[in-house]
Design a protein around this motif. Structure first.
Motif, PDB file in Angstrom:
ATOM      1  N   ALA A 253      46.192   4.856 -22.222  1.00  0.00           N
ATOM      2  CA  ALA A 253      46.570   6.236 -21.692  1.00  0.00           C
ATOM      3  C   ALA A 253      47.520   6.862 -23.177  1.00  0.00           C
ATOM      4  CB  ALA A 253      47.102   6.541 -20.735  1.00  0.00           C
TER       5      ALA A 253
ATOM      6  N   LYS B 102      49.492   5.252 -29.973  1.00  0.00           N
ATOM      7  CA  LYS B 102      48.265   4.402 -30.392  1.00  0.00           C
ATOM      8  C   LYS B 102      47.423   5.042 -31.655  1.00  0.00           C
ATOM      9  CE  LYS B 102      48.344   2.159 -26.319  1.00  0.00           C
ATOM     10  NZ  LYS B 102      47.544   1.643 -24.700  1.00  0.00           N
TER      11      LYS B 102
ATOM     12  N   GLY C 257      39.088   4.571 -22.941  1.00  0.00           N
ATOM     13  CA  GLY C 257      40.425   5.131 -22.535  1.00  0.00           C
ATOM     14  C   GLY C 257      40.510   6.692 -22.898  1.00  0.00           C
TER      15      GLY C 257
ATOM     16  N   ILE D 255      36.029  11.525 -17.711  1.00  0.00           N
ATOM     17  CA  ILE D 255      35.741  10.259 -17.963  1.00  0.00           C
ATOM     18  C   ILE D 255      36.506   9.117 -17.740  1.00  0.00           C
ATOM     19  CG2 ILE D 255      34.746   8.610 -19.750  1.00  0.00           C
ATOM     20  CD1 ILE D 255      34.136  11.389 -21.379  1.00  0.00           C
TER      21      ILE D 255
ATOM     22  N   ASN E  65      44.325  -3.747 -27.176  1.00  0.00           N
ATOM     23  CA  ASN E  65      45.602  -3.205 -26.369  1.00  0.00           C
ATOM     24  C   ASN E  65      44.962  -1.827 -25.877  1.00  0.00           C
ATOM     25  OD1 ASN E  65      47.758  -0.441 -26.801  1.00  0.00           O
ATOM     26  ND2 ASN E  65      48.215  -2.096 -25.521  1.00  0.00           N
ATOM     27  N   GLY E  66      45.168  -1.913 -24.367  1.00  0.00           N
ATOM     28  CA  GLY E  66      44.646  -0.563 -23.690  1.00  0.00           C
ATOM     29  C   GLY E  66      43.318  -1.007 -22.793  1.00  0.00           C
TER      30      GLY E  66
ATOM     31  N   MET F  46      40.191  -0.137 -20.902  1.00  0.00           N
ATOM     32  CA  MET F  46      38.785   0.708 -21.335  1.00  0.00           C
ATOM     33  C   MET F  46      38.679   1.824 -20.391  1.00  0.00           C
ATOM     34  SD  MET F  46      37.622  -0.059 -23.994  1.00  0.00           S
ATOM     35  CE  MET F  46      39.306  -0.422 -24.571  1.00  0.00           C
TER      36      MET F  46
ATOM     37  N   LYS G 106      40.296   3.935 -16.188  1.00  0.00           N
ATOM     38  CA  LYS G 106      41.278   3.869 -15.288  1.00  0.00           C
ATOM     39  C   LYS G 106      41.120   2.852 -13.936  1.00  0.00           C
ATOM     40  CE  LYS G 106      43.462   7.589 -12.600  1.00  0.00           C
ATOM     41  NZ  LYS G 106      43.284   8.041 -11.075  1.00  0.00           N
TER      42      LYS G 106
ATOM     43  N   GLU H 129      42.932   0.924 -12.152  1.00  0.00           N
ATOM     44  CA  GLU H 129      43.474   1.045 -10.965  1.00  0.00           C
ATOM     45  C   GLU H 129      42.637   1.587  -9.701  1.00  0.00           C
ATOM     46  OE1 GLU H 129      44.762   2.438 -13.486  1.00  0.00           O
ATOM     47  OE2 GLU H 129      46.536   2.251 -14.073  1.00  0.00           O
TER      48      GLU H 129
ATOM     49  N   GLY I  30      47.637  -7.381 -25.882  1.00  0.00           N
ATOM     50  CA  GLY I  30      48.933  -7.034 -25.467  1.00  0.00           C
ATOM     51  C   GLY I  30      48.948  -5.709 -24.839  1.00  0.00           C
ATOM     52  N   GLY I  31      50.072  -5.247 -24.114  1.00  0.00           N
ATOM     53  CA  GLY I  31      50.444  -4.237 -23.381  1.00  0.00           C
ATOM     54  C   GLY I  31      50.375  -4.333 -21.964  1.00  0.00           C
TER      55      GLY I  31
ATOM     56  N   GLY J 174      52.463  -3.535 -26.438  1.00  0.00           N
ATOM     57  CA  GLY J 174      51.167  -2.851 -26.612  1.00  0.00           C
ATOM     58  C   GLY J 174      51.228  -1.951 -27.707  1.00  0.00           C
TER      59      GLY J 174
END
Ligand code: ADP
Ligand code: MG
Length: 352
Positions: free
Chosen positions: A180, A185, A203, A252, A276-277, A279, A281, A283, A309-310, A333
């Motif tokens: 996010a 980034k 993301g 999306i 990093n990050g 792909m 949401k 959660e 990482g992140g 990250g």
């Protein structure tokens, strides 16, 4: 001697003990804290504006005390003359934890007077917070200019591991970028364009580039602030954007099955993979599918050098029980991407 030790406690309080960042932070404190010195732990959590109970560092007192095997004294106030006196009068071996530094507005940016106050609390400064090193904050950028300073054990290890992979990187180099925090980034993505062979986006970074490429993204999360800057390199062929996606309420929220196939194929040819990050949401199930699928694809590349990482990336995946020689899990990250891209880390420059 009193050490001011900047560490990373930017961790979700629900599972402190099992968190890799926490374990690393603990190790770092253990290495610095001796019977013959005092340690004042400096850290932050989240991006609060003013005091915010939910982001207090109080929750860490007990897991830190347990992990260190000694009492950690929590300091809730920012009355610096009083705190300094208390620290000086404490016995050697004491460990203090100062409340979330970001409750102070001056921590964001570079506040010289706050740095001066912090410097009165100790004799030397050690920065062991690699994940924050790409930000110019008072405690990691101004404070080290006022005291003899060095990088801590975790920070040093991060630099060594990242250097080792990038000195003679195995080609092709594939970057996977999601999450996010686009500002952190996409700026460095530009630096990677000459180095990387493919940059797979998910993301919000994917949404932002898709929008720049003229795709309708509805109510999806994207970055308005960097949009005009991104438009300039959005057509670059190395930037690979999703070809299908999962949508909920016009937003999306994950990459789709065809994209997973496409990205997996590119990952299968990689010599170096940097990820990093998340792909999607993750959660919000089932929007964790893309992230999990790519993680499997990345781990399956036994011959490649892998850097992952992140904070949220690590929370989204089950960490492998046994670490492999060619797999490094970074605590950072944005910091990892910044360093790998060749850009300077302000916190490191301030110490040099
Ligand atoms: P990291 O901490 O690994 O660097 P970020 O902090 O940049 O990652 O981003 C993590 C967040 O990104 C997660 O909370 C996740 O829900 C969110 N995210 C990822 N993809 C999307 C999406 N398509 N829409 C909304 N949020 C997303
Ligand atoms: Mg995050």
């Amino acid at each position: 001697m009193t050490y001011l030790l900047r560490v990373n406690l930017d961790i979700n309080a629900s599972n402190i003990g099992g968190n890799l960042r926490f374990q690393n932070t603990l190790k770092g404190i253990r290495l610095v804290s001796k019977r013959s010195n005092r340690v004042v732990i400096l850290a932050h959590r989240g991006r609060p504006s003013g005091r915010d109970k939910k982001l207090s560092l109080k929750h860490f007192v007990s897991p830190l005390s347990k992990g260190l095997g000694k009492r950690v004294v929590f300091i809730n106030s920012f009355d610096f003359p009083k705190i300094a006196k208390r620290i000086v009068q404490s016995p050697n071996g004491s460990v203090f934890l100062l409340e979330n530094l970001r409750f102070l507005k001056g921590e964001f940016g570079a506040d010289k007077s706050l740095a001066k106050s912090l410097a009165t609390l100790g004799d030397r400064f050690i920065n062991d917070d690699f994940p924050t090193s790409h930000h110019k904050n008072t405690s990691n950028f101004e404070l080290p200019k006022l005291l003899p300073s060095s990088v801590g054990p975790n920070f040093k290890m991060e630099l060594e591991k990242l250097d080792k992979v990038m000195r003679h990187p195995r080609k092709p180099i594939v970057l996977v970028i999601g999450g996010a925090k686009i500002k952190d980034k996409l700026g460095v993505v530009k630096n990677f364009l000459p180095k990387a062979n493919s940059i797979l986006l998910g993301g919000a970074p994917a949404n932002t580039v898709l929008k720049a490429r003229g795709v309708h993204i509805g109510k999806s999360l994207y970055d308005q602030g960097t949009f005009s800057q991104i438009k300039r390199f959005a057509m670059e062929e190395k930037l690979v954007t999703p070809i299908d996606w999962e949508v909920k309420k016009e937003a999306i929220l994950d990459i789709g099955p065809e994209t997973i196939k496409l990205y997996t194929k590119i990952i299968q040819g990689a010599g170096t993979i940097v990820w990093n990050g998340p792909m999607g949401k993750f959660e919000d199930k089932p929007f964790d599918r893309g992230t999990k699928a790519l993680y499997r694809a990345i781990l399956a590349q036994k011959g490649a050098n892998i850097l992952i990482g992140g904070g949220d990336t690590l929370a989204a995946i089950p960490l492998p029980r046994k670490l492999r020689k060619n797999l490094f899990i970074s605590g950072g990250g944005g910091a990892m991407l910044t360093y790998l891209s060749g850009a300077k880390l302000p916190a490191l420059e301030a110490i040099k």
